[in-house]
Design an enzyme around this catalytic site. Sequence first.
Site: not given
Ligand SMILES: [Zn+2]
Lengths: 199, 449
Positions: A144-145, A148, A154
């Site tokens: 997830h990170e 980013h 999101h």
């Molecule tokens: Zn996030």
Amino acid sequence: MVGDGEALAPEGLQATIGVVPMGDVGEVAVRIVAAHLQTVLGLAVDILERRPVSDRCYVPDRRQYDAAKLIAALKECSASWPYLKIVAVLSVDLGVPILRFVFGEAEMGGRCAVVSGYRLRRNEDGTDAGLEVYYERLAKVALHETAHTLSLFHCDDPRCLMHFAASTKHLDRIRLFFCARCAFLLKKTVQTLLESHGP
Amino acid sequence: MTGRFKILVADDELIVRESLVAWLKKGGYQVDAASGGGEALESLEKSAYDLLFLDIKMPDMNGIDVLRVVKQRYPGTMVVMITAYGSVESAVEAMKLGANDYLMKPFEPEQLALLVEKLLQHKKLIDENILLREQMATAAVERYQDMIGASPAMQTLFEMVEKVAAVDSPVLIKGETGTGKELVAKAIHARSARRYGPFIAINCGAFTESLLESELFGHEVGSFTGAVKAKKGRLELVRGGTLFLDEVGEIPMKMQVDLLRVLEERRIHRVGGTRDIPVDFRLISATHRDLTKAMEAGHFRRDFYFRLNVLELEVPPLRARREDIPILADFFLRRFRKETNKPVESLDKKAVELLCAYDWPGNVRELENAVERAVVLAKGRILTEDDFAFLKRTVGTVEPQSLEDMERLHIQRILNLCRGNISQAARILKINRTTLHSKIKRYGLTGSA
Ligand SMILES: [Zn+2]
Ligand SMILES: Nc1ncnc2c1ncn2[C@@H]1O[C@H](COP(=O)(O)OP(=O)(O)OP(=O)(O)O)[C@@H](O)[C@H]1O
Ligand SMILES: [Mg+2]
Ligand SMILES: [Zn+2]
């Protein structure tokens, strides 16, 4: 589209992700994060030398480390490292000024991300989650990170890796995949990166 | 991507601002920041924002003052107040002034995510004009949470709810059946600091004693025949939220003692268990019975009563706030029109008069049922007196006995029918206006419906 982080990496870098063990995080946890980044994102990954957790980032009031400060420190010391992205894996409690805790943190389109296993070992009710669940959660947070840093936002799909999961319960509901839309965006970003940097 | 939502963050602390802006940007929103109240107002003047995060304490201009201006000049912008630990009171004031919500620093990640999602969803509905059309029918002052009420009695009640929501003490809600006690309980929960926790209701009159005990306290395996699995009770499940004990007057004496212990010791044992389980909830109870009488008769424990009744609210019967009847009827008509898909538009004057004159022993629930029945059976686009003919048969079934009571009731009905027009009422009653005035005074009647 790249977000408001600065230039992706120094000149002449390889399109490889560097994974940095920090503090006393377990060896296995780091290897699992590296393996997942490699297979799910399709980028090469190197495990780098272990580094201490910077004391300057500790917030005594909250008995936590400030994740945003950790990222700033990491950005500074890694400036000359020949990696596209740097992902630090820790085992300390992380927070940011506005949130009581975070599992990980990254800058949109930036270069560095941090993730921690601190809050992933236990379930909401305090029971031990078991190693397998713990590793799976850590891999999800790392993916997830890192996504980013690859400019992914999101996602509304509650089972997608890019959904904002505020609890371990929610994290467990998320699958180890990106939804079709996020997967598409990711593929495009990674393709562009590979074209501009070469393997 | 959700890029079309614009959010402004106003906080004088740089790290808070940066941190919140960064988080919101990860959601794909378009986010700007302002370092003070003045700067925030300048930004709002330059472009429209869907949502404003507003710090309550800022050196140049206090957040409450900024809120006042925003609500007046930019009513389309939703506002979430940011408070520090210990400034909850100003947050409550802000809510009264029309802030949509508040968060305490540092935020719970889950709360922030849910709140932003909820507000932007709400904003989307407004933008799509769905809510707007509904809201035009009932002006803002006539609405509070999910309750309708323009009468002074209800307005006072809404103010009380607001005050009661700001503290964590037990509340006892009194009122006849169908007056809206459960809605009041939900409104208190929705306006309280526990609003992100669960709201769990239990009707104490609906269970046998042993079932009620296991519903509330839960049980361990084998505690009674059939208990093959351990089960959490509602006292345990409600952790962090509000427990609503409906028909609290029906709780058996023995269990009153058990609950009293829970309220004092803040922990429970499951049925058949020995483990101490901590509990954390706010208690709201409701009753349509006169508990003072029950206490005198020895059916209700005094100590338990005083534990429940730290704060008290009374929901007035519908006949004591007749001016709410037309707007409630209209509100229910819209709801059932949507549910049944029948092209019913409104009530005619005669129908409204009939509804206003009726005494509604079953209160709002009875009115709701009557409108539903009328809508379902309606033949035309406008509901008439005839559509409510079923009410007429029951009018006066619980007639008072004395001549004086009869007179009083009759005068009030005629006054209601004439919507408080004294001359018209006097003509119908065939008495002169002075006599009518003196009777109104003597009987303490209300001059208008
Ligand atoms: Zn996030
Ligand atoms: N002010 C109001 N505005 C809109 N709807 C209302 C209002 N008051 C009551 N209602 C509706 O009337 C019905 C009865 O309300 P509620 O269940 O809260 O009453 P109650 O006092 O708890 O009744 P009981 O004592 O029988 O349990 C519900 O459907 C509720 O939605
Ligand atoms: Mg009820
Ligand atoms: Zn997705």
